[in-house]
Design an enzyme around this catalytic site. Structure first.
Site, PDB file in Angstrom:
ATOM      1  N   ALA A 242      49.389 -28.068  63.311  1.00 55.61           N
ATOM      2  CA  ALA A 242      49.336 -26.615  63.087  1.00 55.61           C
ATOM      3  C   ALA A 242      47.930 -26.066  62.907  1.00 55.61           C
ATOM      4  O   ALA A 242      47.768 -24.897  62.552  1.00 55.61           O
ATOM      5  CB  ALA A 242      50.204 -26.200  61.906  1.00 55.61           C
ATOM      6  N   ALA A 243      46.899 -26.854  63.176  1.00 61.83           N
ATOM      7  CA  ALA A 243      45.541 -26.307  63.110  1.00 61.83           C
ATOM      8  C   ALA A 243      45.360 -25.182  64.124  1.00 61.83           C
ATOM      9  O   ALA A 243      44.726 -24.162  63.840  1.00 61.83           O
ATOM     10  CB  ALA A 243      44.514 -27.411  63.349  1.00 61.83           C
ATOM     11  N   GLY A 244      45.924 -25.371  65.319  1.00 64.77           N
ATOM     12  CA  GLY A 244      45.816 -24.326  66.329  1.00 64.77           C
ATOM     13  C   GLY A 244      46.540 -23.056  65.933  1.00 64.77           C
ATOM     14  O   GLY A 244      46.059 -21.948  66.178  1.00 64.77           O
ATOM     15  N   ASP A 245      47.705 -23.203  65.316  1.00 65.73           N
ATOM     16  CA  ASP A 245      48.443 -22.027  64.860  1.00 65.73           C
ATOM     17  C   ASP A 245      47.710 -21.322  63.722  1.00 65.73           C
ATOM     18  O   ASP A 245      47.708 -20.089  63.640  1.00 65.73           O
ATOM     19  CB  ASP A 245      49.840 -22.436  64.404  1.00 65.73           C
ATOM     20  CG  ASP A 245      50.663 -23.033  65.533  1.00 65.73           C
ATOM     21  OD1 ASP A 245      50.479 -22.610  66.686  1.00 65.73           O
ATOM     22  OD2 ASP A 245      51.475 -23.938  65.257  1.00 65.73           O
TER      23      ASP A 245
END
Length: 319
Positions: A242-245
């Site tokens: 979830a780093a991209g989110d």
């Protein structure tokens, strides 16, 4: 305050931690297991809310225990859930393996998300009341297109994360204001492995692109300006889930507040860097105060990165 509508998925993330990810046909012993709320849509909603956005979530959960937990997690983060429907059957799940370096691989089972095939009563007005609409590809494509059409009709800016990556219809690209792929998705969409070349190719279809480059940071490109690369803060990654989110949610808040693009990119990168230092998806996402403090530490050091030792770089945004 930036008003954001998110049309997207909610999943329960079933996360297994292992020293090394198994190869095909191999069985390995893990070190831990967690069941935590996730889904790319819900993740972006929580990230934006924690960073100070006013967020409404549009989607569906199943009539099961996971659905109750998913709804509760969004509400606790400050996300409006009136448009999050409960449907018969199971909620979506994501089966995630996280290795000793913090890298992950994910299998998504759509569940209730697969039943979201368009907008329902009230969704059009919710989108119309927003400044931005966040879209991903964990819902059926017809629902994504319906949301993008509503956003364009109301003059709302659309941010599309093309994940899981798939061929994008020309209409969806025409309706997208900002496309945010990671470098692997950009390559899959264009057939070009060089991110700069891929970004230039994508600009034939959308006006703005942000390609996340892992440890190399992020690349911003637009039709009317020179490309810009912002380095990623260097931290020790524990879990990149979830780093991209987190990056997309924070970036949308920053842009909605009128921050210049370079500042918005650095601020969103700071939020993503904080998230990879913690386990889980939504549990790892920083608050606005934490993001501000981390970004300020980097500016004070004069490097755009937080001061102190930098044992290894964080992947800037792959989820």
């Amino acid at each position: 305050m930036t008003a954001i509508a998110v049309l997207g998925s909610t999943n329960m993330d079933l996360v297994a931690y292992v020293p090394k990810a198994p190869r095909l046909g191999e069985t390995v012993t893990g070190t831990a297991f967690r069941a935590v709320p996730g889904g790319k849509g819900a993740n972006q909603a929580v990230a934006a809310a924690r960073c100070g956005g006013e967020v409404v979530m549009i989607g569906a959960v199943g009539a099961d225990g996971f659905g109750v937990r998913l709804r509760s997690a969004l509400a606790e983060a400050g996300v409006e859930t009136a448009a999050l429907r409960t449907v018969e059957g199971a909620s979506g799940t994501a089966h995630i393996t996280v290795d000793g370096e913090g890298a992950n691989s994910i299998i998504v089972i759509p569940g209730a998300n697969g039943l979201v095939t368009g907008l329902e009563a009230g969704d059009d007005s919710r989108i119309g009341a927003a400044d931005y609409l966040l879209l991903q590809l964990e819902l059926p494509l017809e629902a994504v297109l319906a949301g993008a059409r509503a956003a364009r009709a109301h003059g709302v800016r659309t941010v599309l994360t093309p994940a899981p990556v798939q061929p994008l219809p020309p209409e969806l690209l025409d309706l997208t204001d900002l496309l945010v792929p990671n470098e692997h998705e950009a390559a899959a969409l264009t057939g070009l492995t060089d991110p700069h070349a891929a970004a230039r190719a994508l600009l034939q279809d959308v006006p703005e692109v942000v390609v996340t480059l892992g440890a190399a940071g992020v690349l911003y490109a637009a039709r009317d300006r020179r490309p810009l690369t912002v380095p990623a803060p260097r931290v020790r990654a524990v879990d990149t889930t979830a780093a991209g989110d987190t990056f997309v949610g924070a970036l949308t808040v920053a842009l909605g507040e009128g921050r210049p693009v370079p500042e918005a990119l650095r601020w969103a990168s700071a939020a993503a860097a904080l998230s990879v230092q913690r386990s889980g998806a939504q549990d790892s996402m920083p608050t606005r105060a934490e993001t501000e403090a981390f970004a300020l530490a980097g500016r004070s050091a004069g490097t755009g990165q937080p001061p102190g030792p930098h044992p290894e770089p964080t992947p800037g945004a792959p989820a």
